[in-house]
Scaffold this motif. Structure first.
Motif, PDB file in Angstrom:
ATOM      1  N   LEU A   1      -9.332   4.458   3.667  1.00  0.00           N
ATOM      2  CA  LEU A   1      -8.202   3.944   3.048  1.00  0.00           C
ATOM      3  C   LEU A   1      -8.087   2.830   3.371  1.00  0.00           C
ATOM      4  O   LEU A   1      -7.101   2.164   2.938  1.00  0.00           O
ATOM      5  CB  LEU A   1      -6.999   4.884   2.995  1.00  0.00           C
ATOM      6  N   VAL A   2      -7.858   2.803   5.726  1.00  0.00           N
ATOM      7  CA  VAL A   2      -7.886   2.118   5.814  1.00  0.00           C
ATOM      8  C   VAL A   2      -8.306   0.372   5.207  1.00  0.00           C
ATOM      9  O   VAL A   2      -7.960  -0.444   5.402  1.00  0.00           O
ATOM     10  CB  VAL A   2      -7.810   2.366   7.572  1.00  0.00           C
ATOM     11  N   ASP A   3      -9.861   1.445   5.055  1.00  0.00           N
ATOM     12  CA  ASP A   3     -10.550  -0.340   4.799  1.00  0.00           C
ATOM     13  C   ASP A   3     -10.293  -0.856   3.417  1.00  0.00           C
ATOM     14  O   ASP A   3     -10.034  -2.097   3.185  1.00  0.00           O
ATOM     15  CB  ASP A   3     -12.073  -0.141   5.197  1.00  0.00           C
ATOM     16  N   VAL A   4      -9.934  -0.284   2.698  1.00  0.00           N
ATOM     17  CA  VAL A   4      -9.732  -0.078   0.811  1.00  0.00           C
ATOM     18  C   VAL A   4      -8.132  -1.022   1.161  1.00  0.00           C
ATOM     19  O   VAL A   4      -8.288  -1.965   0.035  1.00  0.00           O
ATOM     20  CB  VAL A   4      -9.384   1.390   0.486  1.00  0.00           C
ATOM     21  N   MET A   5      -6.845  -0.273   1.692  1.00  0.00           N
ATOM     22  CA  MET A   5      -6.235  -1.140   1.951  1.00  0.00           C
ATOM     23  C   MET A   5      -5.975  -2.488   2.548  1.00  0.00           C
ATOM     24  O   MET A   5      -4.883  -2.859   2.544  1.00  0.00           O
ATOM     25  CB  MET A   5      -4.742  -0.042   1.940  1.00  0.00           C
ATOM     26  N   GLY A   6      -7.464  -2.946   3.097  1.00  0.00           N
ATOM     27  CA  GLY A   6      -6.778  -3.958   4.035  1.00  0.00           C
ATOM     28  C   GLY A   6      -6.250  -4.072   5.385  1.00  0.00           C
ATOM     29  O   GLY A   6      -5.376  -4.753   5.806  1.00  0.00           O
ATOM     30  N   VAL A   7      -5.739  -2.664   5.555  1.00  0.00           N
ATOM     31  CA  VAL A   7      -4.731  -3.041   7.637  1.00  0.00           C
ATOM     32  C   VAL A   7      -6.177  -3.028   8.633  1.00  0.00           C
ATOM     33  O   VAL A   7      -7.190  -2.261   8.508  1.00  0.00           O
ATOM     34  CB  VAL A   7      -4.534  -0.803   7.350  1.00  0.00           C
ATOM     35  N   GLU A   8      -5.894  -4.116   9.110  1.00  0.00           N
ATOM     36  CA  GLU A   8      -6.303  -4.288  10.447  1.00  0.00           C
ATOM     37  C   GLU A   8      -6.313  -4.263  11.838  1.00  0.00           C
ATOM     38  O   GLU A   8      -6.202  -4.924  12.111  1.00  0.00           O
ATOM     39  CB  GLU A   8      -6.261  -6.312   9.523  1.00  0.00           C
TER      40      GLU A   8
ATOM     41  N   LEU B   1       2.985   6.908  18.475  1.00  0.00           N
ATOM     42  CA  LEU B   1       4.345   5.995  17.668  1.00  0.00           C
ATOM     43  C   LEU B   1       4.095   4.774  17.577  1.00  0.00           C
ATOM     44  O   LEU B   1       4.113   4.361  16.195  1.00  0.00           O
ATOM     45  CB  LEU B   1       5.293   6.321  17.991  1.00  0.00           C
ATOM     46  N   SER B   2       3.653   4.240  18.668  1.00  0.00           N
ATOM     47  CA  SER B   2       2.593   2.911  17.877  1.00  0.00           C
ATOM     48  C   SER B   2       1.778   2.675  17.174  1.00  0.00           C
ATOM     49  O   SER B   2       1.415   1.477  16.849  1.00  0.00           O
ATOM     50  CB  SER B   2       2.985   1.418  19.270  1.00  0.00           C
ATOM     51  N   ALA B   3       0.713   3.342  17.721  1.00  0.00           N
ATOM     52  CA  ALA B   3      -0.442   3.621  16.927  1.00  0.00           C
ATOM     53  C   ALA B   3      -0.592   3.812  15.458  1.00  0.00           C
ATOM     54  O   ALA B   3      -0.646   3.063  14.839  1.00  0.00           O
ATOM     55  CB  ALA B   3      -1.655   4.713  17.755  1.00  0.00           C
ATOM     56  N   ALA B   4       0.724   4.420  15.192  1.00  0.00           N
ATOM     57  CA  ALA B   4       0.640   5.719  13.376  1.00  0.00           C
ATOM     58  C   ALA B   4       1.517   4.553  13.154  1.00  0.00           C
ATOM     59  O   ALA B   4       1.651   4.841  11.743  1.00  0.00           O
ATOM     60  CB  ALA B   4       1.603   7.035  13.594  1.00  0.00           C
ATOM     61  N   LEU B   5       2.543   4.066  13.236  1.00  0.00           N
ATOM     62  CA  LEU B   5       3.413   2.823  13.351  1.00  0.00           C
ATOM     63  C   LEU B   5       2.948   1.740  11.750  1.00  0.00           C
ATOM     64  O   LEU B   5       3.175   1.311  11.073  1.00  0.00           O
ATOM     65  CB  LEU B   5       4.313   2.317  13.788  1.00  0.00           C
ATOM     66  N   LEU B   6       1.435   1.680  12.308  1.00  0.00           N
ATOM     67  CA  LEU B   6       0.609   0.742  11.821  1.00  0.00           C
ATOM     68  C   LEU B   6       0.224   1.293  10.916  1.00  0.00           C
ATOM     69  O   LEU B   6      -0.349   0.167   9.681  1.00  0.00           O
ATOM     70  CB  LEU B   6      -0.248   0.424  12.630  1.00  0.00           C
ATOM     71  N   TYR B   7      -0.520   2.901  10.532  1.00  0.00           N
ATOM     72  CA  TYR B   7      -0.791   2.932   9.625  1.00  0.00           C
ATOM     73  C   TYR B   7       0.410   3.933   8.561  1.00  0.00           C
ATOM     74  O   TYR B   7       0.451   4.970   7.970  1.00  0.00           O
ATOM     75  CB  TYR B   7      -1.741   3.669   9.750  1.00  0.00           C
ATOM     76  N   GLU B   8       1.367   3.120   8.010  1.00  0.00           N
ATOM     77  CA  GLU B   8       2.439   4.301   7.162  1.00  0.00           C
ATOM     78  C   GLU B   8       2.476   3.781   6.274  1.00  0.00           C
ATOM     79  O   GLU B   8       2.709   4.791   5.550  1.00  0.00           O
ATOM     80  CB  GLU B   8       3.614   3.239   8.081  1.00  0.00           C
ATOM     81  N   LYS B   9       1.633   2.709   5.593  1.00  0.00           N
ATOM     82  CA  LYS B   9       0.522   2.445   3.673  1.00  0.00           C
ATOM     83  C   LYS B   9      -0.298   3.374   3.924  1.00  0.00           C
ATOM     84  O   LYS B   9       0.381   4.442   2.932  1.00  0.00           O
ATOM     85  CB  LYS B   9       1.071   1.328   3.830  1.00  0.00           C
ATOM     86  N   VAL B  10      -0.674   3.808   4.785  1.00  0.00           N
ATOM     87  CA  VAL B  10      -1.586   4.807   4.969  1.00  0.00           C
ATOM     88  C   VAL B  10      -1.642   6.036   4.214  1.00  0.00           C
ATOM     89  O   VAL B  10      -2.673   6.246   3.910  1.00  0.00           O
ATOM     90  CB  VAL B  10      -2.974   4.055   6.168  1.00  0.00           C
ATOM     91  N   PHE B  11      -0.613   6.301   5.906  1.00  0.00           N
ATOM     92  CA  PHE B  11      -0.579   8.153   5.885  1.00  0.00           C
ATOM     93  C   PHE B  11       0.593   8.476   3.974  1.00  0.00           C
ATOM     94  O   PHE B  11       0.103   9.504   3.684  1.00  0.00           O
ATOM     95  CB  PHE B  11       1.094   7.934   6.754  1.00  0.00           C
ATOM     96  N   GLU B  12       1.660   6.905   3.617  1.00  0.00           N
ATOM     97  CA  GLU B  12       2.168   7.695   2.281  1.00  0.00           C
ATOM     98  C   GLU B  12       0.715   7.712   1.384  1.00  0.00           C
ATOM     99  O   GLU B  12       0.475   8.399   0.316  1.00  0.00           O
ATOM    100  CB  GLU B  12       2.883   6.504   1.734  1.00  0.00           C
ATOM    101  N   GLU B  13      -0.413   6.850   1.194  1.00  0.00           N
ATOM    102  CA  GLU B  13      -1.241   7.062   0.417  1.00  0.00           C
ATOM    103  C   GLU B  13      -2.482   8.449   0.229  1.00  0.00           C
ATOM    104  O   GLU B  13      -2.629   8.598  -0.161  1.00  0.00           O
ATOM    105  CB  GLU B  13      -1.795   5.710   0.375  1.00  0.00           C
ATOM    106  N   TYR B  14      -2.241   8.631   1.798  1.00  0.00           N
ATOM    107  CA  TYR B  14      -3.145   9.815   2.543  1.00  0.00           C
ATOM    108  C   TYR B  14      -2.160  11.377   1.752  1.00  0.00           C
ATOM    109  O   TYR B  14      -3.102  12.071   1.705  1.00  0.00           O
ATOM    110  CB  TYR B  14      -3.483   9.826   4.167  1.00  0.00           C
ATOM    111  N   ALA B  15      -1.017  11.233   1.946  1.00  0.00           N
ATOM    112  CA  ALA B  15      -0.089  12.330   1.449  1.00  0.00           C
ATOM    113  C   ALA B  15      -0.754  12.761  -0.481  1.00  0.00           C
ATOM    114  O   ALA B  15      -0.649  13.629  -0.588  1.00  0.00           O
ATOM    115  CB  ALA B  15       1.048  12.089   1.658  1.00  0.00           C
TER     116      ALA B  15
END
Length: 723
Positions: free
Chosen positions: A316-323, A343-357
């Protein structure tokens, strides 16, 4: 010739002659029978002495161990060897001669520095490596390696003892305790000092068991260590905020006074660890955001609990283009810095967590609909990360091991007070931030709200920094404690500094420093002689004599006054505090000695705590048979042999972990099952064979080391160790 051991009587019945000649003949290369006959004929006429001497000295003899010719080598500098590749690095040319003892010592040092098991010398790969590199080296046994390691520890300990006993330099101590996998409590004692070259040094001087955490036991352990090392010139002891340490320091203060420590210096003995207080301040603030932090922690734990989930998350990180390059990591709830990293690492993947849910049905069913982070939770986490970043940077600043930290204590407190004030007064950042600031401020005031109870060395260290001196201190005190109390505190600090300086004056010869010493002006010489043509010189000389006699001559000041009267140094990144004092030590002979002691004071116990990371690797679950004496030898010797310019490494290598995770995600589930089955099979096999398994990660090889030999080696060392 027969008397010289030749063949004249060797064949006739003197068998030692035959053996002697045969040994010499073994060292001569023979091609055919005629060559052998020539050797025998030569020995029968001239004896074996000449030929034996030739065999020993011949450079072509492969059996000679005392070859005179040296090999030309290129030896890289230790600093460049650690940071640069072999190509293009700096070094010096040298010579190398085979030496069994030197290579054996180097092998023992390698085991100490790289935390290798003793039985590496019995490994097939190691033996093959040595045979290819240096066939003449006789690989020692594990028992011999154990003796060599303990001898290195004893030799280095003796050298360090001689240094402490011949040096008049005062040292500062840090100490902390740790519980091993053996359920044994260890105490680590580290000495900090600035050497004659004005380099900051730290040495672990003790790593011993302690059987009680009571203040009396801690004090007795410290007293025993200091007496053993002959360290009576102790300037300060840095400990955490446990109540038992208060009792221990009270006992030590009486002991140091009986050893000759002045009453002035004994006031500054107890230094509290700023890192522990900072941790308590942050922990109180995190209580207001427990709900959002718990949701993010549970989400990260869910994703990391399965390789399949982690692989899906990476896709999902690759598909959503999160760098983002950071890897998801779990925290230790009692360590706020690990919470910040999570928390600093998880905050970078906020959109990915929403899509993963939305793509993983098990995510909501396992965590619950109300336990998934929503928009407001991520807003809270975003504000919390910004706050924790400031605390994290402060912690990194005060936890340095290669530079002086005592001069930053007061600045850190001032910055922290401003940060907390902004949090309390900020209305637009939410109620949570305001409550966090209020709780943190209460904990801050508990430890630093009453400056009279603080160790004044933190203020003296700030003044002894030529970038600050007393230029900003009055304003900082006013900002911290108000105008009235701040001015009173500033006056107390100045009086205390002068009192400490006079204490040093009484211990060291004092010389007055001219006001214009910064310009290196020559001192005034008063003479009875009057130069011809200069009658006014006589009158000036008489006046100066009268003022000297009455003490009214004010052209000279004490060192402290001259230092404070000079302009502060520009605050530049390239400024080296210790180098400045080294260059100005001749101008301030007594003040520089005081600065050397004050600036060497550590403001945190990180140096002692870092030793527990080493001991945790040395004394892991599979080498729990190591006894306290050999553990102390390994931990202390590693600290003494390590390069002086290596920083303390407290955290793990995150880059390697991320690389392993990516390789793990690229492995199919079927392959992973086979891998797990193989590892479990190898584990059961090794347990049945009484071997020690060591799993260093999915992408690392399985290393097997027998632990039974370590027990025998340790038993031998304990028998040889001096009481």
């Amino acid at each position: 010739m027969a008397e010289r051991g030749g063949f004249g009587r060797g064949f006739g019945g003197r068998r030692p002659g035959m053996v002697e000649t045969a040994e010499v003949a073994k060292g001569v290369a023979v091609v055919n029978d005629s060559d052998a006959e020539r050797v025998l004929w030569f020995c029968s006429r001239n004896g074996t002495s000449s030929l034996r001497l030739h065999v020993v000295n011949c450079l072509k003899n492969p059996h000679s161990k005392d070859t005179r010719q040296s090999l030309l080598t290129f030896q890289r500098e230790p600093s460049s060897a650690e940071t640069e590749s072999s190509e293009g690095s700096e070094g010096v040319l040298g010579t190398w001669v085979f030496d069994q003892d030197l290579i054996r010592r180097a092998l023992a040092e390698m085991i100490i520095l790289d935390e290798l098991p003793f039985r590496i010398v019995e490994g097939q790969g190691f033996r093959k490596f040595v045979f290819v590199c240096c066939p003449r080296f006789k690989i020692p046994s594990t028992w011999t390696i154990s003796r060599d390691i303990f001898k290195i520890f004893s030799d280095e300990r003796l050298n360090l003892k001689k240094f402490f006993r011949t040096s008049t330099q005062r040292v500062s101590i840090t100490t902390d305790t740790w519980t091993s996998v053996q359920r044994i409590n260890y105490m680590c004692i580290t000495a900090h000092f600035i050497d004659s070259e004005w380099k900051l040094q730290k040495k672990i001087i003790s790593f011993v068991p302690i059987y009680s955490h009571k203040g009396e036991s801690i004090a007795k352990a410290l007293e025993s260590c200091l007496m053993d090392w002959g360290l009576k010139l102790v300037f300060s002891v840095t400990v955490d905020n446990a109540s038992s340490n208060d009792t221990a320091l009270g006992f030590l203060k009486k002991m140091f006074v009986s050893w000759g420590c002045t009453a002035v210096r004994s006031k500054y003995l107890h230094m509290r660890c700023i890192a522990h207080i900072l941790n308590l301040v942050v922990q109180d603030g995190l209580k207001e955001s427990d709900s959002a932090v718990k949701k993010v922690r549970d989400s990260v734990r869910y994703v990391r609990s399965s390789p399949t989930r982690l692989q899906r998350f990476r896709e999902l990180v690759d598909v959503m283009g999160v760098e983002a390059k950071k890897s998801l990591c779990l925290d230790v709830p009692t360590m706020w810095n690990s919470t910040y990293m999570m928390l600093s690492a998880a905050l970078l993947y906020e959109k990915v967590f929403e899509e993963y849910a939305s793509s993983d049905s098990g995510f909501k069913s396992d965590l619950g609909e109300n336990n998934i982070p929503n928009f407001m939770d991520w807003e809270t986490i975003s504000g919390l990360v910004q706050i924790l970043k400031s605390f994290y940077e402060m912690t990194v600043r005060i936890s340095g091991s290669l530079y002086v930290t005592s001069n930053t204590f007061f600045s850190v407190i001032s910055d922290l007070s401003c940060l907390l004030s902004n949090m309390v007064e900020a209305d637009g950042r939410g109620v949570t931030v305001k409550l966090m600031g209020t709780n943190m401020r209460a904990k801050f005031d508990k430890y630093w709200g009453e400056p009279e109870k603080m160790n004044f060395l933190i203020f003296y260290a700030n003044i002894l920094d030529p970038k600050d001196k007393i230029e900003y201190m009055p304003i900082q005190f006013t900002q911290l404690y108000g105008e009235g109390k701040g001015k009173t505190m500033f006056d107390k600090v100045v009086v205390g500094l002068k009192e400490l300086f006079q204490d040093y004056v009484s211990c060291f010869p004092v010389q007055s420093v001219p006001e214009n010493s910064a310009k290196s002006a020559p001192s005034v010489i008063i003479s009875d002689c009057v130069s011809v043509g200069k009658p006014q010189a006589s009158l000036k000389s008489q006046i100066k004599k009268q003022k000297l006699g009455t003490g009214d001559l004010s052209m000279k000041k004490i060192e402290l006054e001259v230092y404070l009267s000079e302009v502060i140094v520009d605050d530049e990144d390239s400024f080296d505090l210790l180098r400045w004092w080294k260059l100005n030590s001749d101008r301030f002979p007594v003040l520089s000695k005081m600065a050397k002691d004050v600036l060497a004071v550590p403001i945190s116990t990180v140096a002692s705590e870092s030793a527990f990371s080493t001991s945790g690797r040395v004394l892991d679950a599979f080498r729990s048979s190591l006894t306290p004496k050999i553990v102390e030898a390994l931990v202390c010797a590693q600290d003494w042999l390590r390069l002086a310019n290596q920083p303390i490494s407290v955290e793990e290598n995150i880059e390697d972990v991320e690389r392993i995770e990516k390789e793990l995600c690229s492995t199919s589930t079927l392959e992973l099952d086979y891998c797990l089955q193989y590892l479990v099979t190898m584990y059961v096999y090794q347990i049945s064979m009484s071997l020690r398994p060591s799993f260093l990660g999915w992408a690392m090889e399985l290393e097997s080391v027998q632990w039974l030999g370590d027990i025998l080696n340790v038993a031998a060392i304990e028998h040889l160790a001096p009481e």
